[in-house]
Design a protein around this motif. Structure first.
Motif, short mmCIF file in Angstrom:
data_model
loop_
_atom_site.label_atom_id
_atom_site.label_comp_id
_atom_site.label_asym_id
_atom_site.label_seq_id
_atom_site.Cartn_x
_atom_site.Cartn_y
_atom_site.Cartn_z
N GLY A 16 0.75 -1.13 -0.03
CA GLY A 16 -0.01 0.10 0.00
C GLY A 16 0.86 1.09 -0.02
O GLY A 16 0.67 2.17 -0.89
N SER A 17 1.90 1.26 0.82
CA SER A 17 2.82 2.37 0.85
C SER A 17 3.42 2.56 -0.63
O SER A 17 3.70 3.54 -0.91
N HIS A 18 3.83 1.44 -0.87
CA HIS A 18 4.74 1.54 -2.27
C HIS A 18 3.78 1.87 -3.45
O HIS A 18 4.53 3.04 -4.07
N MET A 19 2.71 1.72 -3.49
CA MET A 19 1.70 2.09 -4.54
C MET A 19 1.19 3.52 -4.44
O MET A 19 1.04 4.41 -5.31
N GLY A 20 1.07 3.90 -3.01
CA GLY A 20 0.34 4.98 -2.69
C GLY A 20 1.63 6.14 -2.78
O GLY A 20 1.27 7.20 -3.55
N LEU A 21 2.67 6.00 -2.35
CA LEU A 21 3.64 6.89 -2.63
C LEU A 21 4.25 7.22 -4.23
O LEU A 21 4.60 8.48 -4.55
N SER A 22 3.98 6.17 -4.94
CA SER A 22 4.24 6.36 -6.30
C SER A 22 3.09 6.48 -7.22
O SER A 22 3.19 6.71 -8.45
N SER A 23 1.88 6.85 -6.72
CA SER A 23 0.71 7.29 -7.55
C SER A 23 0.87 8.58 -7.86
O SER A 23 1.76 9.29 -7.49
N ILE A 24 0.17 9.17 -9.08
CA ILE A 24 0.46 10.26 -9.69
C ILE A 24 0.67 11.41 -8.76
O ILE A 24 1.48 12.35 -8.75
N ARG A 25 -0.65 11.56 -8.21
CA ARG A 25 -0.86 12.83 -7.41
C ARG A 25 0.06 12.96 -6.07
O ARG A 25 0.64 13.90 -5.91
N VAL A 26 0.49 11.88 -5.53
CA VAL A 26 1.11 11.92 -4.37
C VAL A 26 2.63 12.21 -4.58
O VAL A 26 3.22 13.01 -4.21
N ARG A 27 3.00 11.30 -5.58
CA ARG A 27 4.27 11.64 -6.14
C ARG A 27 4.69 13.03 -6.57
O ARG A 27 5.51 13.70 -6.28
N GLU A 28 3.88 13.50 -7.47
CA GLU A 28 3.76 14.85 -7.83
C GLU A 28 4.02 15.87 -6.58
O GLU A 28 4.78 16.90 -6.73
#
Length: 221
Positions: A16-28
Motif C-alpha cells: 500500500g505504501s509502495h503504490m500510494g507514494l508512487s501514485s501520480i498525485r502523491v508523487r507529484e
C-alpha cells in the motif's frame, strides 16, 4: 494465526505504501515539495520500514501455523525447482543491471535482453522466487510470506504500467507495446535470451549455486 496475520498486514502495508507514494498525485506533490532525490530517499525508507519487519517476523515464525499442503520433493521436482530459481535469478540480476523504464527510477526505454522477456524483470523475478518457494513450504506463515511476492509483483507491476502510461514519459507507451507483462509470453523471447549476455547468466548461476549450497546454514530447512 498471530504470526500469519502479522505477515499479511506487513505485506499490505508494504504494498500500500509502495503504490500510494508512487501514485501520480502523491508523487507529484511530494517531489514538488521535497525534490526528486529526497522523495526517492523517503520512498526507500518507507519500503525499508515495512520490509525489514516483514522478513524478521517470518524468520522468527518460520513454518508456523496450520499445514495447508505437503508436497513430497522427489529428485525430479527438486531439480525443476532449482531450474526455476535459476530463471528467477536471471530476471532479478538482469533487472538490477539494466533497470526497466517501468521502475521508479526509469532506465533506457529501448527494449533489450530481459526486457524482451518481461517489462518488469526485477519484480517478476521476485514473483517467481516466491511462487517456487510455495511448493515445499505449505504452512500458513510460509504461504503468507512467499505468496506475497507473486501477488505484489502482479499488483505492483500493473500499477506501475498504468501510472507510466498516464504520466509519461512519451517513450514508455512504445516500450509498453513492445514488451510483455508476463515473462516469456512475448514474440521476441528468443531475441531477449540471446541478448542477456554471459555476465547476467553467470551471475544468476553463481547466485543460485551459492544460495542453494548455504541455504540450510543461512535460512534453515
Amino acid at each position: 494465526m498471530g504470526a500469519t496475520l502479522a505477515i499479511v498486514l506487513l505485506w499490505i502495508g508494504f504494498a500500500g505504501s509502495h503504490m500510494g507514494l508512487s501514485s501520480i498525485r502523491v508523487r507529484e506533490r511530494l517531489v514538488a515539495r521535497l525534490g526528486q532525490g529526497p522523495f526517492l530517499g523517503l520512498y526507500s525508507l518507507v519500503a525499508f520500514l515495512f520490509f525489514v519487519p516483514l522478513v524478521w517476523t517470518y524468520f522468527a515464525n518460520k513454518h508456523a501455523g496450520p499445514l495447508l499442503w505437503s508436497i513430497p520433493l522427489g529428485p525430479g521436482l527438486r531439480w525443476a525447482l532449482y531450474a526455476g530459481m535459476l530463471i528467477a535469478y536471471v530476471l532479478i540480476v538482469a533487472g538490477l543491471f539494466r533497470p526497466s523504464p517501468a521502475s521508479v527510477v526509469p532506465g533506457d526505454p529501448t527494449p533489450r535482453g530481459a526486457q524482451r522477456l518481461t517489462r518488469h524483470p526485477l519484480f517478476m523475478g521476485f514473483g517467481l522466487f516466491g511462487l517456487l518457494h510455495l511448493v515445499p513450504n505449505g504452512n500458513a506463515a510460509d504461504v503468507a510470506f512467499f505468496g506475497g511476492f507473486p501477488l505484489f509483483a502482479l499488483i505492483g507491476c500493473r500499477h506501475q504500467d498504468e501510472r507510466k502510461l498516464a504520466s509519461g514519459p512519451p517513450e514508455f507507451a512504445a516500450f509498453h507495446r513492445e514488451t510483455p507483462f508476463f515473462p516469456f509470453t512475448g514474440t521476441a523471447t528468443m531475441q531477449g535470451l540471446r541478448e542477456l549476455g554471459p555476465a547476467i547468466v553467470v551471475g544468476a548461476l553463481v547466485t543460485t549455486v551459492v544460495l542453494r549450497w548455504f541455504h540450510r546454514a543461512w535460512f534453515g530447512p
